[in-house]
Design a protein around this motif. Structure first.
Motif, PDB file in Angstrom:
ATOM      1  N   ALA A   9      -4.628  -6.584  -7.588  1.00 27.97           N
ATOM      2  CA  ALA A   9      -4.559  -7.708  -6.204  1.00 27.97           C
ATOM      3  C   ALA A   9      -3.283  -7.147  -5.867  1.00 27.97           C
ATOM      4  N   GLY A  40       0.505  -9.591  -3.544  1.00 28.94           N
ATOM      5  CA  GLY A  40       0.069 -11.149  -3.327  1.00 28.94           C
ATOM      6  C   GLY A  40       2.112 -11.402  -2.895  1.00 28.94           C
ATOM      7  N   LYS A  62      -1.722 -14.544  -3.191  1.00 27.68           N
ATOM      8  CA  LYS A  62      -2.160 -13.163  -3.587  1.00 27.68           C
ATOM      9  C   LYS A  62      -3.909 -12.971  -3.606  1.00 27.68           C
ATOM     10  N   GLY A  63      -4.497 -11.571  -4.115  1.00 21.16           N
ATOM     11  CA  GLY A  63      -5.928 -12.061  -4.047  1.00 21.16           C
ATOM     12  C   GLY A  63      -6.037 -10.792  -3.958  1.00 21.16           C
ATOM     13  N   ARG A 115      -2.585  -9.204   4.138  1.00 25.53           N
ATOM     14  CA  ARG A 115      -3.860  -9.709   4.661  1.00 25.53           C
ATOM     15  C   ARG A 115      -3.946 -10.768   3.826  1.00 25.53           C
ATOM     16  N   GLU A 116      -3.736 -11.256   2.368  1.00 25.71           N
ATOM     17  CA  GLU A 116      -3.758 -12.247   1.603  1.00 25.71           C
ATOM     18  C   GLU A 116      -2.640 -13.394   2.570  1.00 25.71           C
ATOM     19  N   GLU A 164      -4.280 -14.874   5.576  1.00 28.46           N
ATOM     20  CA  GLU A 164      -5.333 -15.439   5.357  1.00 28.46           C
ATOM     21  C   GLU A 164      -5.221 -16.684   4.625  1.00 28.46           C
ATOM     22  N   GLU A 165      -4.247 -16.439   3.677  1.00 26.15           N
ATOM     23  CA  GLU A 165      -3.932 -17.879   2.851  1.00 26.15           C
ATOM     24  C   GLU A 165      -3.017 -19.178   3.949  1.00 26.15           C
ATOM     25  N   GLU A 193      -9.928 -21.241   0.704  1.00 21.14           N
ATOM     26  CA  GLU A 193      -9.092 -21.556   0.010  1.00 21.14           C
ATOM     27  C   GLU A 193      -8.022 -21.791  -0.251  1.00 21.14           C
TER      28      GLU A 193
END
Length: 132
Positions: free
Chosen positions: A6, A8, A36-37, A51-52, A55-56, A98
């Motif tokens: 992962a 982050g 994180k992801g 990306r994370e 997205e988050e 999420e």
């Protein structure tokens, strides 16, 4: 033992009273942590971190220096998360499936709100990098 890869970010900015950190709340786990992801197939760690973050948080970020990699157990598997310090380039937070909340907090408040001890180590590492 299976390794979960992962990436982050520790998102930070200069606030009125010093450094502020962005913490995200995941309703599914009722926890506060950093964005994180997991890596997607063929994805590099830096790409996953960007990306994370997007997205988050809904924000496009700029990655700074690497922070310490964190390792911890998740359901009998080792999760390895590579982190970067990051700052916002553009965007704004919009709640999503999420993450239902994002808070910019001064360092002491962020440290107290974080749900996991390993995240507190990232705060210390960021402050050291910033010379604070």
């Amino acid at each position: 033992m299976e390794l979960i890869k992962a990436a982050g970010v520790v998102l930070w900015r200069e606030g009125r009273h010093g450094v502020e950190l962005a913490l995200v709340h995941r309703a599914k786990y009722d926890d506060w942590s950093f964005p994180k992801g997991k890596l997607e197939l063929g994805e590099k760690h830096r790409e996953a971190a960007l990306r994370e973050a997007r997205e988050e948080t809904g924000m496009t970020v700029v990655l700074g220096r690497r922070l310490p990699t964190q390792h911890y157990l998740v359901r009998d598997r080792i999760k390895r998360v590579r982190y970067w310090a990051a700052t916002v380039l553009t965007g704004r937070f919009v709640p999503n499936r999420e993450v239902d909340a994002l808070r910019w907090l001064p360092v002491a408040e962020a440290r107290a709100r974080l749900s996991y001890e390993h995240d507190r180590a990232l705060v210390d590492a960021l402050l050291e990098q910033l010379g604070r």
